[in-house]
Design a protein around this motif. Structure first.
Motif, mmCIF file in Angstrom:
data_model
loop_
_atom_site.group_PDB
_atom_site.id
_atom_site.type_symbol
_atom_site.label_atom_id
_atom_site.label_comp_id
_atom_site.label_asym_id
_atom_site.label_seq_id
_atom_site.Cartn_x
_atom_site.Cartn_y
_atom_site.Cartn_z
ATOM 1 N N THR A 16 -3.996 -4.872 -4.049
ATOM 2 C CA THR A 16 -4.899 -3.815 -3.595
ATOM 3 C C THR A 16 -6.323 -4.188 -3.989
ATOM 4 O O THR A 16 -6.522 -4.854 -5.012
ATOM 5 C CB THR A 16 -4.490 -2.457 -4.212
ATOM 6 N N TYR A 326 -2.901 -7.963 1.814
ATOM 7 C CA TYR A 326 -2.697 -7.996 0.356
ATOM 8 C C TYR A 326 -1.231 -8.269 0.039
ATOM 9 O O TYR A 326 -0.336 -7.996 0.846
ATOM 10 C CB TYR A 326 -3.164 -6.692 -0.284
ATOM 11 N N ARG A 344 0.019 -0.999 -1.951
ATOM 12 C CA ARG A 344 -1.407 -0.819 -1.722
ATOM 13 C C ARG A 344 -1.787 0.601 -2.090
ATOM 14 O O ARG A 344 -1.238 1.555 -1.553
ATOM 15 C CB ARG A 344 -1.710 -1.066 -0.229
#
Length: 726
Positions: A16, A326, A344
């Motif tokens: 994140t 990510y 995330r």
């Protein structure tokens, strides 16, 4: 083209983005200032961990004869297996290739090196682990093996969440970092600067702002700034964020300004607005900003404008960031760390600063702690809804120093009122206001975990820390969270000034008992570090320590010191962490504490049932008239029946309630039942909360003996099923 380019340099988190640039971009939007943001860290990781790059890495390592250890020899021998699977593994960790989990979990599908030695721990650490999580963990070990290869053969300073961290830690002078910057660019640098150059050409910014939260971001920020100065001399460069805020408040070395034009301190909104004006409009107003003036590092704070209130800083804006790329990883040791690294999370702040602001080890003299300013619950939830719409993610990490219980309560009520389905977690103090009912409310709103500092599990040291809690209180609060199915992580400290060996062992015994009775699920020990801006750092003589000050021309935060006790606290590190690892996985409770250490330690002075007895105390029955009441349950199905006794017939109501897990009934006299039915409807979170005093007054306009009714069996059943007193 955008005037500002906001950059988080390598590296922070894989899963994140660090929120600094998103906060600033959200603010700049409110001022109509165009900006573009990038997380250079994740972009470098994605460029590094792909087949084409690792083909080159393997070739370089072999040709330069860098493959020394048996572990790296094994990885190199299996290079074809790594190259075949690498791109698919990264896609899987990005959540894009979920069926690949079955292949990963196939015995020996992924090549295995030293990190897979941990696999023996998997069964007792995770039990019957779901296939996706198990595959994610195996994939994590796989990329950690490749990381070990990079560190040994390509760049010893590489780390997934930090880069060249040693150069930023306790760097009282700029010499070592400056010397490193005169050396050749590393392999990681080359990737970083190529990606940076692409954005510089695309965005053509007038001002580049580096957000540097940690020591592990510092080197890359300087390397990037050096590149910009050499290749784009007209672009101005600024640095802000957590590292300069805490470490660079005393900077005097003029060489720093060969790389940066500005260094800002504390809240970044007004300083960056004024920097924008200075660069584009040639103004000379600054807020908490270092510049080089007449060859001298000069601190400029010459604006009369006050900092912006939290209600005016805007909603964080995550646009521009590669949110779908990510990487979520699962490490085995610590449940709270898995929250950090898996999934995330949208980042928000409930309140600026800390409402307690007294802990003696903390930087309470600095604005980021000292200035406390909460955000209204309705505005917070507005921001949550905006972020959900923008990112498609409903998970939130509130990054507060310590979230205030009253604001958490208001936030939870607002979330429930709007019928939002969200997941959130935050950092707290283990204070008595976290009652059983408040914890149930927080869980109902989507809270899944809290972390808080127990620090040293000793009442003498907790008082010296000015923590404002006792071990008994921590036990009761963690019990309340645990019974509400909210995971509890505790930060633990050893080596606090004047702490004795006996207190360290007694603290470990307290922690052992907290895990054994099941009120803690996660924890982490860290050794006390003296910081320059804490009460201990500002008044060391009051805490029995002698600081070893150095000449400061660059970073100033961590301070070496000697403790009057003369104890080497580092010797406890391995035993404390090993015991905690076992306690977190439900084993080792019966072992003598001596068994965790390879040297003699004293027996504990703590009663073996101390925590159990803390939790066995009778609950209090006093309720303040101002306490708010909320009914979280559904409205019941109602049926009426009569009973005749000794010739007298009485009417009753039977309520049947259905909640998500169970069904249950209560029976009341008809008149009181009708009142109760109407009251439950009024106590819905969608309505204005009633107080306990108002409820009592309302009841007594029709009936007698409210207390008898309130403590009756039917109401007790409702109290256990969602009738909360807050």
């Amino acid at each position: 083209m955008k005037d500002l380019l906001l950059i988080t340099p390598p590296f922070t988190q894989l899963n994140t983005p660090y929120p600094g640039t998103a906060y600033l971009k959200g603010f700049l939007n409110t001022k109509g200032i165009g900006s573009f943001q990038m997380d250079l860290g994740i972009e470098v990781i994605l460029e590094l961990f792909k087949k084409e790059t690792f083909e080159e890495i393997f070739k370089l390592a072999f040709e330069d004869d860098r493959i020394q250890s048996e572990n790296c020899q094994r990885i190199y021998a299996l290079k074809d297996h790594y190259l075949q699977s690498l791109d698919d593994v990264i896609l899987f960790l990005q959540g894009k290739n979920q069926t690949f989990a079955r292949q990963i979990c196939t015995t020996n599908f992924l090549p295995q090196a030293s990190r897979f030695a941990q696999l023996d721990d998997m069964d007792y650490a995770f039990g019957a682990m779901g296939m996706q999580d198990k595959a994610k963990h195996l994939a994590t070990l796989y990329i950690e093996d490749l990381s070990d290869f990079i560190v040994e053969c390509i760049d010893p300073d590489f780390g997934f969440s930090r880069y060249a961290e040693r150069l930023g830690q306790s760097a009282n002078a700029f010499d070592e970092l400056y010397a490193q910057l005169q050396d050749h660019e590393t392999y990681i640098d080359q990737i970083t600067l190529e990606l940076l150059d692409v954005q510089l050409k695309n965005i053509q910014p007038k001002l580049v702002c580096f957000s540097v939260p940690f020591p592990g971001n510092l080197y890359s920020a300087f390397r990037c700034a050096q590149y910009i100065k050499a290749n784009y001399p007209d672009i101005k460069i600024a640095m802000g964020g957590g590292f300069p805020n805490t470490e660079l408040r005393s900077v005097t070395d003029v060489r720093v300004f060969e790389f940066f034009d500005f260094i800002t301190l504390d809240d970044g909104e007004l300083p960056i607005e004024l920097l924008h004006n200075a660069v584009l409009n040639n103004t000379t107003e600054f807020k908490r900003t270092f510049i080089l003036e007449n060859g001298v590092v000069t601190y400029k704070n010459n604006t009369t404008k006050p900092d912006y209130k939290q209600q005016d800083v805007g909603t964080p804006d995550y646009s521009d960031l590669v949110l779908d790329r990510y990487i979520s990883v699962i490490e085995i040791a610590n449940p709270m760390h898995s929250l950090w690294s898996d999934g995330r999370w949208n980042k928000l702040t409930m309140a600026h600063g800390c409402y307690w602001g007294k802990c003696t080890f903390c930087d309470i003299s600095l604005d980021y702690i000292k200035i406390y300013e909460p955000v209204a619950a309705n505005l917070l939830v507005d921001r949550m809804e905006t972020l959900i719409a923008q990112t498609g993610e409903t998970g939130f990490h509130f990054v507060d120093e310590a979230a205030p219980p009253s604001l958490m309560k208001a936030l939870a009520l607002e979330i429930i009122k709007r019928k939002l389905s969200v997941t959130w977690w935050t950092n707290i103090r283990f204070e008595k206001n976290f009652t059983q009912d408040l914890c149930i409310l927080l869980k109902a709103s989507g809270c899944i975990a809290v972390s808080g500092g127990l620090e040293v599990a000793s009442d003498r040291l907790l008082a010296l820390i000015d923590k404002g809690v006792t071990v008994e209180q921590v036990a009761q609060v963690t019990r309340n969270f645990t019974e509400a199915n909210i995971m509890v992580h505790s930060y633990l400290m050893y080596g606090y000034p004047t702490q004795t060996v006996q207190e360290t062992i007694d603290s470990l015994e307290m922690v052992r008992q907290l895990f054994e009775v099941g009120v803690l699920q996660s924890g982490f020990w860290h050794q006390f570090a003296l910081t320059a801006h804490s009460p201990v750092g500002l008044h060391p003589e009051e805490y029995g320590i002698t600081p070893n000050y150095k000449n400061i021309s660059f970073a100033n935060n961590d301070v070496d010191f000697t403790d009057q006790t003369g104890i080497d606290h580092t010797q406890f590190s391995f035993g404390l962490k090993k015991s905690l690892f076992n306690f977190m996985h439900g084993i080792g409770f019966d072992l003598p504490l001596q068994d965790w250490f390879e040297f003699e330690v004293p027996d504990t002075n703590i009663d073996p049932d101390y925590i159990y007895n803390c939790l066995a105390q009778e609950p209090t029955f006093s309720i303040k008239p101002t306490a708010k009441l909320v009914w979280l349950g559904t409205l019941p199905l109602v049926s009426e029946f009569s009973k005749t006794k000794k010739g007298t017939t009485k009417d009753f109501l039977e309520f049947t309630f259905h909640d998500t897990a169970d069904s249950y009934q209560i029976t009341t006299e008809k008149d009181k039942g009708l009142w109760l039915l109407d009251t439950l409807e009024q106590l819905s979170p969608q309505n204005k909360p009633q107080t306990f005093g108002q409820l009592k007054t309302n009841f007594e306009t029709q009936f007698d003996h409210f207390e008898l009714f309130w403590y009756s069996k039917p109401v007790n059943v409702l109290r256990e099923s969602g009738l909360l007193v807050l």
